[in-house]
Structures are given as C-alpha cells and as structure tokens.
Design an enzyme around this catalytic site. Structure first.
Site, mmCIF file in Angstrom:
data_model
loop_
_atom_site.group_PDB
_atom_site.id
_atom_site.type_symbol
_atom_site.label_atom_id
_atom_site.label_comp_id
_atom_site.label_asym_id
_atom_site.label_seq_id
_atom_site.Cartn_x
_atom_site.Cartn_y
_atom_site.Cartn_z
ATOM 1 N N SER A 151 -10.440 -43.705 0.505
ATOM 2 C CA SER A 151 -9.449 -43.385 1.823
ATOM 3 C C SER A 151 -9.154 -44.340 2.111
ATOM 4 C CB SER A 151 -10.871 -43.635 2.613
ATOM 5 O OG SER A 151 -10.371 -42.282 3.922
ATOM 6 N N LYS A 184 -7.440 -40.399 -0.860
ATOM 7 C CA LYS A 184 -7.875 -39.420 0.380
ATOM 8 C C LYS A 184 -6.176 -40.515 1.655
ATOM 9 C CE LYS A 184 -11.400 -39.533 3.807
ATOM 10 N NZ LYS A 184 -12.630 -39.057 4.403
ATOM 11 N N LYS A 188 -6.039 -41.029 5.466
ATOM 12 C CA LYS A 188 -5.916 -40.505 6.589
ATOM 13 C C LYS A 188 -5.074 -40.037 7.651
ATOM 14 C CE LYS A 188 -10.857 -41.634 7.037
ATOM 15 N NZ LYS A 188 -11.796 -41.150 7.244
ATOM 16 N N ASP A 238 -7.738 -36.317 5.605
ATOM 17 C CA ASP A 238 -8.660 -36.648 6.335
ATOM 18 C C ASP A 238 -8.085 -37.046 7.784
ATOM 19 O OD1 ASP A 238 -11.160 -36.262 7.890
ATOM 20 O OD2 ASP A 238 -11.701 -38.398 6.904
ATOM 21 N N GLU A 264 -10.013 -32.269 5.513
ATOM 22 C CA GLU A 264 -11.074 -32.804 5.945
ATOM 23 C C GLU A 264 -10.652 -32.808 7.888
ATOM 24 O OE1 GLU A 264 -12.001 -36.179 4.168
ATOM 25 O OE2 GLU A 264 -13.900 -36.463 5.829
ATOM 26 N N ASP A 312 -16.087 -32.505 7.948
ATOM 27 C CA ASP A 312 -17.835 -33.534 7.809
ATOM 28 C C ASP A 312 -17.988 -33.847 8.923
ATOM 29 O OD1 ASP A 312 -17.918 -35.940 7.804
ATOM 30 O OD2 ASP A 312 -16.690 -37.179 7.538
ATOM 31 N N LYS A 327 -22.609 -36.116 3.276
ATOM 32 C CA LYS A 327 -22.749 -37.587 4.087
ATOM 33 C C LYS A 327 -24.504 -37.605 4.459
ATOM 34 C CE LYS A 327 -18.253 -39.021 5.816
ATOM 35 N NZ LYS A 327 -17.511 -39.345 7.231
ATOM 36 N N GLY A 361 -18.161 -41.638 2.344
ATOM 37 C CA GLY A 361 -18.774 -42.550 2.924
ATOM 38 C C GLY A 361 -18.216 -42.747 4.291
#
Ligand code: OSB
Ligand code: MG
Length: 372
Positions: free
Chosen positions: A134, A160, A162, A187, A212, A237, A261, A289
């Site tokens: 990430s 991934k 952000k 995400d 996400e 998420d 998660k 995570g």
C-alpha cells in the site's frame, strides 16, 4: 481455559517512512498489545486502532479504556474458549478492534496449548501468500513513480495507491505508463461523494483491480449507486464491520470485492465467517493491513492462506514498515510471505526489545488494574 490476567502494553514504533492517506499522515504507530495469561499458557494479541479516530471511530486510548472497563470484566472467572469471547462481549456495541485484540490473544493461547498453528486452524491451503504493498500519497508524481519502482524491484505482486481528490487520475496514469500491466488498485479511504462518480469513472480505462472505499462508511447504498457509473469493481473496507454488514453490502450490489481486516470486524473468527460467506457468494476477498507489527502480521498472513483470499493482500514484509519488528521479521521471498507453522501465531515476541519501546503497561485481573 481460564483467563487469569491480562498484561496490556503500549509501545511506540517509528515507521520507516511517513504514510499519508486521505485522512492524514502517520509517522509512527502507538500500539496496544495484549498478553493473555491463562491456566493453559500465554497468548498475544495486537490492537490495530490508530492514535486518532480518523480511519474509523476507534482509537487506541479508547480501545484501552473499553478493554479495562467494559470488555475484560466480562471474561474473568469462567471456563473460556476463544469462540466464547465474541458472544460474551456482544452486549458492548462496536469497539471491534478492542474486542479483536483480546480474542486474538486467547486464540493464540489456546492454539499454542494445543500445538496447532493459526494456519492449520483456519484451513490454510498455501504455504506462502502473495503480497501487495500500500503506497501512501507522495509529495509528487515523480516521487511516487520512484517509490513504486522500488517496491516492484523488491518483488511485490500488486501495488495499491492511496488516492484523494486532486491525487487520483494523474498518479494512476503515471504508474500505468511507467510500469505497464502491473496489478494495480486504489484506496480512497472515504474521501469522495456520489457526486464524484463521473470523475472516478476516469479511472476505468486503467484496468484497476478495484477501487477501495470511495465514500464514507455509512454510505453503503451510495456505493451501489456509484457502481452503476464506475466500471472498476468497488471494494469495501471501512463499511464492513460484521458478517451481517458484509451480507447486506453484497446483497444490494455495493461491492464486488471485500477487504477483510480481522480487527475491523471484531476478530479472526468473525473474519473467517465473512471469508466463508464471500466464498459462497462468489465474492473474492483479500487481507487488508493496519501497519501491524509481526504479531498482527503473523495472524493476517495465516488467514490470507485461506482459499477465497484470491487477491494479494496488504501483507507486506516487516521492513516495509519498521526498522526492527517486535518478532522475527517477515521477509519477502519471490513476492510472498511464508505462513508461520509453529504453535499459535508461530512467532516469538522479543520482550526485551518491547521493554525498550514501552510507554505504559498495566496488568489486569479480577481485582482490577495494576499500573506498572
Ligand atoms: O485503508 O487499508 C487501509 C493503513 C492504516 C489504516 C487504513 C489502511 C491502511 C493501509 C496500509 O492501507 C496497509 C498495510 O498495513 O500495509
Ligand atoms: Mg482501505
């Protein structure tokens, strides 16, 4: 198994690099660790709540408080199996990360005593799991491309990014142009609204695995609406707190993929139920995570070896997060982490190192708290 005492410990661990998301920048973790002391032996749990309630409503001081005053008092003085923890704590609403930490510690104690690993307990179908990484929001697109290149060189199997308004289409385009068809996802950590659906559909041509959590956690129906405009699969998420919220989100078409998660859903046992539901519904899952130490990572890697974890997880190597981990480090080999095979979590906690980074400890028993 009887819970005799619980040792709570707060540690501070600096991150190797600042981690920026749409909800802020993190430079260290302030971690609440839970050691369950039972008549069958000891077990470890890690609480994934952040310092501030900005990812979700939970935060580490709150988790510590609710454990001491509302959760642990419900567990003393009775014969317990890890599976009894969630029903006993059910009268307390929310606080999933705090609940997950004590359930994890009891599950570790129970499995260590039985000589069984988390992987065996979950029905792991692989010895090692595919790892993604990430990547936080960077100061510039050039810096992002450099950072992503470094992770790809290390062997990570999925990137991934952000994203947030003003940092979305351009960084994705730059990474696609530089690195070709590398498995890529984004995400948003709730940074958008339904009014941004058209804008987010500009990501569709880049062939992302998923987007996400584009919107706030309570906007589950809006995610189903957004899915009519955005072709990239939506993954939830923050919105998924329980088996029921997962079932509801799937039923209304709010997500095609779920980020599991264990902390967010109240523990590994609820996470396993969500995995099984998703498998039955044909919804792929992947292991999220929360910048875990080796303690949380051990459990996450074991669960990620279950059959419906078909996408690479945010289960990166220890050195992506920390200069020194609190267990033996998880090391990336061929883009994978090995599932521990020893009893319980299968890792050894370095208590001598812990002592050097501890900011507070307290021991609880039936009689109450003894600050140390
Ligand atoms: O939304 O997945 C998230 C870290 C902290 C809080 C929320 C998230 C994250 C990450 C990091 O993306 C994942 C990791 O542990 O590598
Ligand atoms: Mg997320």
């Amino acid at each position: 198994m009887r819970l005799e005492a619980v040792e709570l410990r707060r540690i501070k661990l600096p991150l190797v690099a600042p981690f920026e998301t749409s909800f802020g920048v993190q430079t260290e973790r302030d971690v609440l660790l839970v050691k369950a002391i039972t008549d069958a032996g000891e077990g470890w749990g890690e609480c994934v709540a952040g310092e501030e309630p900005t990812y979700s409503s939970e935060y580490v001081d709150g988790a510590q408080h609710v454990l001491i005053h509302h959760l642990l008092p419900r567990l003393w003085g009775r014969e317990l199996d890890a599976a009894d923890v969630a029903p006993l704590l059910h009268p307390v609403h929310g606080h999933n990360m705090a609940k997950a930490a004590i359930e994890m510690a009891l599950l570790d104690a129970q499995l260590r005593a039985a000589g069984r690993s988390f992987g065996e307990f979950f029905g792991a179908v692989r010895e090692a799991v595919d790892c993604g990484v990430s990547v936080g929001i960077q100061p510039s697109v050039a810096e992002l491309v450099r950072v992503v290149g470094g992770y790809l060189d290390q062997g990570y199997r999925r990137i991934k990014l952000k994203i947030k308004p003003g940092w979305d289409v351009e960084p994705v385009r730059a990474v696609r142009e530089k690195f070709g068809e590398v498995p890529l996802q984004v995400d948003a950590n709730t940074a958008y609204t339904l009014a941004d659906a058209q804008h987010l559909s500009e990501l569709d041509p880049f062939g992302l695995l998923l987007i996400e959590q584009p919107m706030r956690e309570e906007l589950v129906f809006a995610h189903a609406e957004m899915a009519k405009v955005v072709r990239t699969p939506i993954c939830l998420d923050e919105s998924i707190h329980t088996y029921q919220s997962a079932a509801d989100a799937i039923a209304i078409g709010a997500c095609r993929i779920i980020n599991v998660k264990p902390g967010r859903v109240g523990g590994y046992l609820e996470a396993r139920r969500i995995h099984d539901l998703c498998a039955a519904k044909g919804v792929p899952v992947w292991m999220g995570g929360m910048l875990e130490t080796g303690i949380g990572r051990a459990g996450n890697v074991a669960m990620a070896a279950m059959p419906n974890f078909t996408l690479p997880g945010d289960t990166s190597a220890s050195d992506r997060y920390y200069h020194r981990d609190v267990t033996e480090p998880f090391v990336l080999r061929d883009g994978r982490l090995r599932v521990p095979t020893g009893p319980g979590l299968g890792v050894t906690v370095d208590e001598e190192f812990l002592d050097t980074i501890t900011t507070w400890t307290g021991t609880l028993g039936r009689a109450g708290l003894r600050a140390g």
